[in-house]
Scaffold this motif. Sequence first.
Motif, PDB file in Angstrom:
ATOM      1  N   PRO A 118       6.520   0.267   0.235  1.00  9.70           N
ATOM      2  CA  PRO A 118       7.747   1.009  -0.045  1.00  9.70           C
ATOM      3  C   PRO A 118       7.631   2.444   0.447  1.00  9.70           C
ATOM      4  O   PRO A 118       6.526   3.000   0.539  1.00  9.70           O
ATOM      5  N   LYS A 119       8.768   3.037   0.794  1.00  4.71           N
ATOM      6  CA  LYS A 119       8.762   4.445   1.180  1.00  4.71           C
ATOM      7  C   LYS A 119       8.182   5.266   0.043  1.00  4.71           C
ATOM      8  O   LYS A 119       8.609   5.145  -1.106  1.00  4.71           O
ATOM      9  N   ALA A 120       7.185   6.098   0.356  1.00  6.01           N
ATOM     10  CA  ALA A 120       6.492   6.848  -0.695  1.00  6.01           C
ATOM     11  C   ALA A 120       5.972   8.157  -0.121  1.00  6.01           C
ATOM     12  O   ALA A 120       5.678   8.268   1.074  1.00  6.01           O
ATOM     13  N   GLU A 182      10.029   4.249  -3.498  1.00  4.29           N
ATOM     14  CA  GLU A 182      11.187   3.395  -3.739  1.00  4.29           C
ATOM     15  C   GLU A 182      10.751   2.105  -4.421  1.00  4.29           C
ATOM     16  O   GLU A 182       9.657   1.595  -4.170  1.00  4.29           O
ATOM     17  N   SER A 183      11.602   1.602  -5.286  1.00  2.00           N
ATOM     18  CA  SER A 183      11.291   0.354  -5.979  1.00  2.00           C
ATOM     19  C   SER A 183      11.567  -0.836  -5.061  1.00  2.00           C
ATOM     20  O   SER A 183      12.308  -0.734  -4.079  1.00  2.00           O
ATOM     21  N   ILE A 184      10.966  -1.957  -5.398  1.00  3.99           N
ATOM     22  CA  ILE A 184      11.068  -3.178  -4.590  1.00  3.99           C
ATOM     23  C   ILE A 184      11.943  -4.183  -5.332  1.00  3.99           C
ATOM     24  O   ILE A 184      11.815  -4.352  -6.549  1.00  3.99           O
ATOM     25  N   GLN A 265       3.651  -7.554  -5.260  1.00  4.18           N
ATOM     26  CA  GLN A 265       5.026  -8.037  -5.389  1.00  4.18           C
ATOM     27  C   GLN A 265       5.473  -8.703  -4.093  1.00  4.18           C
ATOM     28  O   GLN A 265       5.008  -8.347  -3.004  1.00  4.18           O
ATOM     29  N   VAL A 266       6.370  -9.663  -4.238  1.00  2.00           N
ATOM     30  CA  VAL A 266       6.978 -10.359  -3.109  1.00  2.00           C
ATOM     31  C   VAL A 266       8.477 -10.129  -3.188  1.00  2.00           C
ATOM     32  O   VAL A 266       9.074 -10.300  -4.256  1.00  2.00           O
ATOM     33  N   VAL A 272       5.239  -9.358   1.500  1.00  2.19           N
ATOM     34  CA  VAL A 272       4.188  -9.125   0.506  1.00  2.19           C
ATOM     35  C   VAL A 272       3.882  -7.633   0.426  1.00  2.19           C
ATOM     36  O   VAL A 272       3.576  -6.998   1.447  1.00  2.19           O
ATOM     37  N   TYR A 273       3.939  -7.088  -0.777  1.00  9.05           N
ATOM     38  CA  TYR A 273       3.634  -5.676  -1.025  1.00  9.05           C
ATOM     39  C   TYR A 273       2.415  -5.589  -1.943  1.00  9.05           C
ATOM     40  O   TYR A 273       2.490  -5.975  -3.113  1.00  9.05           O
TER      41      TYR A 273
END
Length: 402
Positions: A118-120, A182-184, A265-266, A272-273
Amino acid sequence: MKRLLILNGNYTQIPAIKKAKEMGHYLITCDYLEDNPGHQYADEYYNISYADKEGVLELARSLNIDGIVCFGTDAAATTVAYVAEQLGLEYNPYESVEIVTNKEYFRAFLKENGFCVPKAKGYSSLEEALLDFHHFKKPVMVKPVDSSGSRGVSMISTVDQLEEKVEEALSFSKVNRFIIEESINRKGYQIGGDGFSVNGKLVFRCFSNCHFPALNTKPVNPFVPVAASWPSSHPEQIQVKVHEEIQRLLNLLDMKTGVYNFDIQVDENDNVYILDMGVRNGGNLIPNVIKYATGIDLFEYTVKAALNEDCTNLSMVKPEGFWSSYAINSMNEGMFKGIEIDPDFAKAHIIEFDLLVNEGQWVHALTGSNYKIGTMILRFPTMEEMLEKLENMDRYVRVVVE
């Protein structure tokens, strides 16, 4: 008899400490809390903070240790790697362990190497974050870069919430930095569990479903996991994809032989994160349940790896049955009066139960994993019953506070 230095000695580490003792080793524990219960199982104890790399290194040299290890504690992992590297002991590279234990470094590493991330961005002050806040897709996560147990983690949607959450995140950061990311849009359960590599190859992994409180359960932190369940409900092709991404990460980090804990998380497109990868056993009884489900004792292999013993007989074993670890927690702070458990639920499902507080003790709402009141290991006859009951545990287990 080999000499093993174990960083930390809290109650969650007792099974691991007992296992190392059972294996016939001379145990030395080390942390700044003399009353931690794990120390009673050691041959020696030293009051030195596991965050004090130089202090632990000096101790390790004086004791002529054969290995150093930590169980379930991110904060000690970098010290283990540092001491091992300085003494020429077998362990993962110190630089790699530093990367995976710092969320800011880890996100940057993942992005540089083409992983889904995610953008961070990391910051040291509210003023810096305010300048960039409008660039993020909302909602966003605010996290300390170096905390564990979900302490200081929050989700916000508007800028007027930022100051409070930044202050909270910084209060849990030893290096005084936080990230906004950002959240997924997650599909299915977050993937947790532990794995083990031998000479850099992920030879064993046992993925779990992660269970969290509802988002509106204030003052409880909804990002603190309250349960894990096995086996993973994700289809096999997704688990294989996750395995492949972990292996790629281990290759890039030049990891060796040892244990890992995952938070993955998927998304809706099966991307895949890898949110976190701890270079240690999972907390919340994860290795304990994995042993019930697979017969594999990851504590034993973690000790073997720390002492540079052969781990090549470890291989994949699929979990049998339906298992869960559950952290009993309070929805509010107050004076602890007791726990009410439905007797039919207890008889049908509870395999192990451990109460961590005493009646009359002041307890906190679950704002971090360190505030759990008790733990349970549970068994269920089906996946459907397990997931339904874990999502509705307030019907079966109630903490009474005044």
